[in-house]
Write an enzyme that holds these catalytic residues in place. Structure first.
Site, short mmCIF file in Angstrom:
data_model
loop_
_atom_site.label_atom_id
_atom_site.label_comp_id
_atom_site.label_asym_id
_atom_site.label_seq_id
_atom_site.Cartn_x
_atom_site.Cartn_y
_atom_site.Cartn_z
N GLY A 74 0.65 -1.10 -0.15
CA GLY A 74 -0.16 0.00 0.22
C GLY A 74 1.01 1.08 -0.24
O GLY A 74 1.78 1.24 0.44
N ASP A 75 0.52 2.53 -0.42
CA ASP A 75 0.48 3.82 -0.84
C ASP A 75 -0.30 4.65 -0.56
O ASP A 75 -1.46 4.80 -1.41
CB ASP A 75 1.64 3.84 -1.36
CG ASP A 75 2.82 5.12 -1.42
OD1 ASP A 75 3.85 5.08 -0.41
OD2 ASP A 75 1.77 6.05 -1.71
N SER A 76 0.05 6.05 -0.01
CA SER A 76 -0.50 6.98 0.47
C SER A 76 0.09 7.99 0.00
O SER A 76 1.13 8.57 0.33
CB SER A 76 -1.41 6.93 1.74
OG SER A 76 -1.87 5.87 1.93
N ALA A 112 -2.84 3.79 -2.42
CA ALA A 112 -3.35 2.63 -3.33
C ALA A 112 -3.00 1.13 -2.93
O ALA A 112 -2.60 1.09 -1.75
CB ALA A 112 -2.13 2.87 -4.58
#
EC number: 3.6.1.9
Length: 199
Positions: A74-76, A112
């Site tokens: 995940g990434d933000s 994401a």
């Protein structure tokens, strides 16, 4: 039934999976995120695609170590309306600058998620939320940092919306889970199709 591995040590992402009753292990991806981000930005990658690419990078790194598992990366990231991106603040002074830049403005947060299996991506989703920051006085910013620094040092956007960070906003548009850093509902849908969770 496949094992789910979270390619992160993010307390927020772990808490979301725990609260949803999703059994998982967590392994840090240990990727050079700053270099990857710099390279992708130099190529003109959009904020949405940047979040997606970084989530995939983490998922693939851990998937090579655990090829039988479903690995969730995940990434933000936070994109201001002027097109600039905010990274995690490294100092209180940098956090103050970020909050001043956000004050009275609207920005996007892209969260994401990519699931990899056997060293290749098999599922992905990127969600966007709009965050409306109210005008922040200097006095508020200082009192906020007195309470929240250094806990928010690992938070893009300098806030924990599940805590005092909610005071920054006049309105939010989009999924609460996306704001927390992971598009949880689409992830749960996919995990049900793979038998990780009951239908």
């Amino acid at each position: 039934m496949p094992t789910l591995v979270l390619a992160s040590q993010s307390a927020s992402r772990r808490a979301m999976l725990d609260a949803a009753g999703v059994a998982h292990e967590a392994l840090p991806a240990l990727v050079d995120e700053a270099s990857a981000k710099q390279s992708l930005l130099a190529e003109g990658t959009s904020p949405r695609d940047l979040a997606d690419a970084l989530a995939e990078l983490k998922a693939l790194k851990v998937s090579r170590m655990a090829p039988q598992a479903l690995v969730l990366g995940g990434d933000s990231l936070v994109a201001l309306d002027d097109g600039s991106l905010l990274d995690k603040p490294e100092t209180r002074e940098q956090a103050r600058d970020h909050l001043q830049r956000m004050s009275g403005k609207t920005h996007d947060i892209y969260s994401a998620a990519v699931i990899a299996e056997g060293g290749r991506p098999v599922w992905r989703h990127v969600d966007r939320a709009r965050l409306h920051v109210r005008p922040l006085s200097e006095a508020f910013i200082e009192s906020y940092l007195d309470v929240e620094w250094p806990a928010i040092a690992g938070c893009v956007g300098c806030f924990r919306i599940e805590g005092p960070g909610v005071q920054l906003f006049s309105r939010t548009d989009g999924s609460h889970f996306t704001i927390l850093g992971m598009p949880l509902l689409p992830i749960l849908d996919y995990l049900r199709t793979r038998g990780v969770m009951p239908k």
